[in-house]
Design an enzyme around this catalytic site. Structure first.
Site, PDB file in Angstrom:
ATOM      1  N   ASP A  54      79.663 -66.147  61.716  1.00  0.00           N
ATOM      2  CA  ASP A  54      80.764 -65.700  62.571  1.00  0.00           C
ATOM      3  C   ASP A  54      81.128 -66.825  63.542  1.00  0.00           C
ATOM      4  OD1 ASP A  54      78.616 -65.551  64.376  1.00  0.00           O
ATOM      5  OD2 ASP A  54      78.351 -63.423  63.980  1.00  0.00           O
ATOM      6  N   ASP A  56      82.255 -67.702  67.422  1.00  0.00           N
ATOM      7  CA  ASP A  56      82.404 -67.230  68.801  1.00  0.00           C
ATOM      8  C   ASP A  56      83.128 -68.295  69.616  1.00  0.00           C
ATOM      9  OD1 ASP A  56      80.969 -64.905  68.257  1.00  0.00           O
ATOM     10  OD2 ASP A  56      79.067 -65.908  68.617  1.00  0.00           O
ATOM     11  N   ASP A 137      70.135 -69.103  74.499  1.00  0.00           N
ATOM     12  CA  ASP A 137      68.712 -68.992  74.164  1.00  0.00           C
ATOM     13  C   ASP A 137      68.060 -70.296  73.699  1.00  0.00           C
ATOM     14  OD1 ASP A 137      70.226 -68.825  71.855  1.00  0.00           O
ATOM     15  OD2 ASP A 137      69.383 -66.924  71.168  1.00  0.00           O
TER      16      ASP A 137
HETATM   17  P1  ATP Z   1      74.221 -66.112  63.668  1.00  0.00           P
HETATM   18  O1  ATP Z   1      74.499 -67.277  62.812  1.00  0.00           O
HETATM   19  O2  ATP Z   1      73.195 -65.201  63.102  1.00  0.00           O
HETATM   20  O3  ATP Z   1      75.453 -65.388  64.128  1.00  0.00           O
HETATM   21  P2  ATP Z   1      74.067 -66.945  66.378  1.00  0.00           P
HETATM   22  O4  ATP Z   1      73.189 -67.958  67.055  1.00  0.00           O
HETATM   23  O5  ATP Z   1      75.527 -67.250  66.331  1.00  0.00           O
HETATM   24  O6  ATP Z   1      73.473 -66.722  64.950  1.00  0.00           O
HETATM   25  P3  ATP Z   1      74.852 -64.541  67.676  1.00  0.00           P
HETATM   26  O7  ATP Z   1      74.101 -63.258  67.802  1.00  0.00           O
HETATM   27  O8  ATP Z   1      76.125 -64.566  66.929  1.00  0.00           O
HETATM   28  O9  ATP Z   1      73.813 -65.571  67.084  1.00  0.00           O
HETATM   29  O10 ATP Z   1      75.081 -65.063  69.165  1.00  0.00           O
HETATM   30  C1  ATP Z   1      75.987 -66.091  69.484  1.00  0.00           C
HETATM   31  C2  ATP Z   1      75.417 -66.996  70.571  1.00  0.00           C
HETATM   32  O11 ATP Z   1      75.216 -66.251  71.772  1.00  0.00           O
HETATM   33  C3  ATP Z   1      74.053 -67.612  70.262  1.00  0.00           C
HETATM   34  O12 ATP Z   1      74.166 -68.764  69.472  1.00  0.00           O
HETATM   35  C4  ATP Z   1      73.531 -67.908  71.648  1.00  0.00           C
HETATM   36  O13 ATP Z   1      74.104 -69.074  72.177  1.00  0.00           O
HETATM   37  C5  ATP Z   1      74.047 -66.715  72.453  1.00  0.00           C
HETATM   38  N1  ATP Z   1      73.076 -65.611  72.494  1.00  0.00           N
HETATM   39  C6  ATP Z   1      73.019 -64.534  71.675  1.00  0.00           C
HETATM   40  N2  ATP Z   1      72.016 -63.721  72.007  1.00  0.00           N
HETATM   41  C7  ATP Z   1      71.420 -64.288  73.082  1.00  0.00           C
HETATM   42  C8  ATP Z   1      70.330 -63.909  73.927  1.00  0.00           C
HETATM   43  N3  ATP Z   1      69.656 -62.801  73.695  1.00  0.00           N
HETATM   44  N4  ATP Z   1      70.017 -64.731  74.956  1.00  0.00           N
HETATM   45  C9  ATP Z   1      70.714 -65.867  75.200  1.00  0.00           C
HETATM   46  N5  ATP Z   1      71.745 -66.273  74.444  1.00  0.00           N
HETATM   47  C10 ATP Z   1      72.103 -65.493  73.417  1.00  0.00           C
HETATM   48 MG    MG Z   2      76.972 -65.956  65.530  1.00  0.00          MG
END
Ligand code: ATP
Ligand code: MG
Length: 434
Positions: A54, A56, A137
């Site tokens: 996805d 963001d 994170d």
């Molecule tokens: P994926 O590829 O599975 O979507 P992702 O790292 O993009 O992995 P998301 O859940 O889409 O994970 O979250 C987007 C971003 O938001 C993360 O990359 C991170 O920077 C931030 N984030 C998400 N959850 C947390 C958390 N619990 N604490 C701190 N930052 C977070």
């Molecule tokens: Mg993501």
């Protein structure tokens, strides 16, 4: 602190690999004078030459301002407002830069342990890009891609860790995991999916704080667990859950199996088949994935069942503790039970009253078939036999062609991977002299 800025000609991110709707959002923000960055997993994955799950977006525009720019924008979140910009097949989550929370001990869940803790329950205030990077994170999740000049911006050493293939916490992981214990499951999920090593201090912090995971909202834990199973890295993720010690806390029911190398190999195969299942035709529903995860426990609890004993009760007794811990929605609980009971239809010895055509018409049959197609191949002969039997039953069933086709596609999948065509031996040298 000055960030590291990598210009367009020094990295591999191309707009061709960015979702068109995400680009629309970025450009509209930019054209209205705002900063507009891609952030999170999308930047990480693009730099690794992987397709992001996805996209963001993060900006200095305030939520109301974002909303006014897009007709399809919706404000969500009680404490910290985010904007979901909805497109026909996706949502682009767009948030305003925010600070690292200063005020973490207020508003704690009343049911939570009242001892001195850091659990972060209050969201925070708007901030700068640097502050926004630091509240994330892991370092590789905090990189920005700036649509204004196509550069990558790094405030936290994420580029170095991406190069070294290491998952490192931003700040002290002991503190970051106490603030939000879900980050421990996220560490496993991300490291397993992109095949990174987890930094030793993160591993130690998981050991020390893993018990706090159960203090998080069960719905968040469940969602992270399902994410572990969903994205073609279930086997690696569950193995890592075991090796990090997290399994003992969140899935103690399956621990004995994963502690036993032979049984772990069999369980790993099922998850491998789940990972290999085609994205379009295989129903990767929460119930199928969880039933696959608990397959061996359910099998052990239901074998040698004397007639008259209640199969449903046995299945339910296996998943009940898990369901309670994660507040599993009732519909998933019931569906897992149906799928497991449905597996009787794939055993050579059938119950006297077994009616295959009746099972075939139940709305849960495609999921039952999907579960069978990743658990039965542990026994080649049985799978071959059942696959042929069910293929003819489906072909002769009284149902519409589309439904049949969906089922046949599940049956056709080869969980052991595509068969390689035998190549003709090539002449070792082009002149013909072998
Ligand atoms: P994926 O590829 O599975 O979507 P992702 O790292 O993009 O992995 P998301 O859940 O889409 O994970 O979250 C987007 C971003 O938001 C993360 O990359 C991170 O920077 C931030 N984030 C998400 N959850 C947390 C958390 N619990 N604490 C701190 N930052 C977070
Ligand atoms: Mg993501």
């Amino acid at each position: 602190m000055d960030p590291v800025i990598v210009p367009r000609n020094m990295h591999i991110i191309s707009r061709q690999n960015i979702d068109r709707d995400a680009l629309k959002v970025l450009y509209r923000l930019l054209n209205h004078g705002y900063l507009a960055y891609l952030v999170g997993g999308s930047v990480r994955d693009l730099l690794l030459n992987r397709r992001p799950k996805d996209f963001d977006v993060v900006t200095d525009a305030r939520p109301q301002a974002i909303r006014s720019l897009f007709r399809n924008a919706f404000l969500i979140g009680r404490r910290f407002r985010l904007v979901h910009i909805r497109f026909s097949d996706k949502v682009i989550e767009t948030s305003t830069f925010r600070q690292y929370p200063q005020d973490m001990n207020t508003d704690i869940d009343e049911e939570a342990d009242p001892s001195d803790d850091l659990l972060m329950t209050r969201e925070n205030a708007f901030g700068t890009p640097e502050e926004d990077a630091c509240r994330r994170d892991f370092t590789v999740n905090a990189l920005f891609y700036n649509i204004a000049d196509f550069s990558v911006i790094d405030y936290v050493g994420g580029l170095h860790d991406l190069e070294a293939r290491i998952l490192r916490s931003i700040g002290d992981p002991c503190i970051r995991f106490q603030e939000d214990p879900v980050r421990m499951i996220r560490a496993v999920r991300i490291a397993a999916r992109i095949d990174f090593a987890i930094c030793p201090d993160v591993l130690n912090a998981i050991q020390a704080y893993r018990h706090q995971i159960l203090r998080c909202a069960p719905a968040r834990n469940l969602e992270e667990l399902l994410q572990l199973l969903r994205h073609n890295a279930a086997e690696a993720s569950i193995r890592m859950l075991h090796s990090t010690g997290l399994m003992e806390t969140i899935l103690p029911e399956i621990l004995p199996q994963w502690d036993n190398p032979e049984k772990a190999a069999a369980a790993g195969k099922i998850l491998h088949f789940l990972d290999m299942a085609p994205r379009q035709s295989f129903p990767r529903t929460p119930s199928v994935m969880l039933a696959a995860l608990f397959h061996h426990q359910i099998l052990e609890a239901t074998e040698n069942l004397k007639s008259g004993e209640d199969l449903r009760q046995r299945v339910e007794s296996v998943i009940e503790p898990f369901a309670k811990r994660f507040h599993l929605p009732r519909r998933y609980f019931d569906r897992i039970t149906q799928l497991c009971i449905g597996q009787r239809g794939f055993q050579p010895k059938k119950h006297k009253r077994f009616r295959p055509q009746a099972l075939l018409k139940r709305n849960f049959f495609p999921e039952t078939l999907a579960l069978a197609s990743i658990t039965l191949p542990l026994n080649d002969d049985l799978w071959l036999d059942q696959r042929n039997t069910w293929k003819s039953r489906i072909l002769s069933a009284d149902m519409d062609a589309e439904e049949k086709d969906a089922m046949l596609r599940i049956l056709r999948m080869n969980p052991k991977g595509r068969k390689r065509r035998k190549r003709k031996p090539r002449n070792r040298n082009r002149d013909g002299a072998a």
